[in-house]
Design an enzyme around this catalytic site. Structure first.
Site, PDB file in Angstrom:
ATOM      1  N   SER A  25       6.368   6.204  -0.878  1.00 43.90           N
ATOM      2  CA  SER A  25       5.263   6.425  -1.813  1.00 43.90           C
ATOM      3  C   SER A  25       5.797   7.091  -3.081  1.00 43.90           C
ATOM      4  O   SER A  25       6.863   7.701  -3.060  1.00 43.90           O
ATOM      5  CB  SER A  25       4.207   7.323  -1.166  1.00 43.90           C
ATOM      6  OG  SER A  25       3.294   7.788  -2.146  1.00 43.90           O
ATOM      7  N   HIS A  26       5.043   6.997  -4.159  1.00 44.64           N
ATOM      8  CA  HIS A  26       5.391   7.727  -5.376  1.00 44.64           C
ATOM      9  C   HIS A  26       5.260   9.231  -5.156  1.00 44.64           C
ATOM     10  O   HIS A  26       5.863  10.022  -5.863  1.00 44.64           O
ATOM     11  CB  HIS A  26       4.474   7.314  -6.539  1.00 44.64           C
ATOM     12  CG  HIS A  26       4.865   6.008  -7.156  1.00 44.64           C
ATOM     13  ND1 HIS A  26       4.835   4.819  -6.458  1.00 44.64           N
ATOM     14  CD2 HIS A  26       5.338   5.712  -8.399  1.00 44.64           C
ATOM     15  CE1 HIS A  26       5.250   3.841  -7.258  1.00 44.64           C
ATOM     16  NE2 HIS A  26       5.558   4.355  -8.431  1.00 44.64           N
ATOM     17  N   SER A  27       4.439   9.598  -4.171  1.00 44.27           N
ATOM     18  CA  SER A  27       4.201  11.012  -3.893  1.00 44.27           C
ATOM     19  C   SER A  27       4.852  11.405  -2.566  1.00 44.27           C
ATOM     20  O   SER A  27       4.554  10.805  -1.533  1.00 44.27           O
ATOM     21  CB  SER A  27       2.692  11.268  -3.812  1.00 44.27           C
ATOM     22  OG  SER A  27       2.423  12.386  -2.992  1.00 44.27           O
ATOM     23  N   GLY A  56       7.275   9.323  -8.341  1.00 43.32           N
ATOM     24  CA  GLY A  56       8.123   8.153  -8.554  1.00 43.32           C
ATOM     25  C   GLY A  56       8.863   7.802  -7.278  1.00 43.32           C
ATOM     26  O   GLY A  56       8.612   8.401  -6.222  1.00 43.32           O
TER      27      GLY A  56
END
Lengths: 129, 97
Positions: free
Chosen positions: A11-13, A46
């Site tokens: 995930s981006h997080s 990211g």
């Protein structure tokens, strides 16, 4: 360690990734290895090819690794990570086109039963809540 | 279908019904058996494959539904008994999820 397909969540997080991994561990159990990976090297939102490669290596299974991603960059960076791992190993990594949390739980449930990589991928992709 | 089906049933006690965590448990248990294992929410509905995580998750059997179980194959009696016991034990899980 029984031979099951492993799961990687990108995930981006970092929090989303580790939260989804927690859900897998709690709902499905510990028999399926799951790695969470998120955030860029600076610690912001990211994804990072190097981190994804490490996550894949950390749960490597000869039976295969199913990757769940959230948005655009997570997908392209995962594809790049698979490409960089390359060779025979790349054949054993599948990117699932499925919602990240639900897909991870479904994939892990299928994997826990000893299913092969294609079946695990299909189960994740088949789920629409 | 000329095979003999072993059948059974059990009532979903969880107030939330067959929610995510029990659905996963039921699927994992069904996968341990060689037999074909199918369930349905109540008489007359379509049987679904109990080994399919997405099918079981989509079933959404409500609180107090009597889940019907059927299995066919060498270990079918054990499969039916195991699933029935799991539901009777309320999935060893009294929490929401």
């Amino acid at each position: 360690m029984t031979d099951t397909v492993s799961i990687v969540i990108v995930s981006h997080s970092p929090e989303v990734a580790s939260g989804a991994a927690d859900m897998v561990r709690q709902m499905v159990g510990e028999e399926v290895r799951v790695a969470a990976c998120g955030g860029n090297p600076e610690g912001g939102l990211g994804t990072d090819v190097g981190k994804i490669m490490e996550a894949i290596e950390s749960v490597w299974s000869e039976k295969g690794v199913a990757i769940l991603v959230d948005l655009g960059g997570a997908e392209t960076n995962s594809e790049m990570a698979i490409e960089m791992i390359g060779g025979a190993r790349a054949e054993k990594i599948a990117l699932c086109n499925a919602p990240i949390v639900e897909g991870a739980v479904m994939a892990a449930t299928e994997a826990a039963g000893g299913s092969d990589l294609q079946t695990v991928k299909a189960t994740a992709e088949d789920f629409q809540s | 279908m000329s095979e003999a089906w072993q059948t059974g049933s059990a009532v979903i006690r969880d107030a939330t019904g067959l929610h995510a965590r029990p659905a996963v448990k039921l699927t994992k248990l069904a996968k341990r058996f060689e037999a074909r294992v199918e369930i349905r929410r109540e008489a007359g509905e379509t049987w679904i494959n109990a080994k399919s995580p997405s099918a079981v998750m989509k079933l959404k059997a409500p609180h107090l539904a009597r889940l019907e179980i059927r299995a066919s194959g060498d270990d079918a009696p054990a499969a039916v008994a195991a699933l029935r016991d799991l539901i009777d034990r309320d999935f060893d899980d009294s929490t929401e999820g």
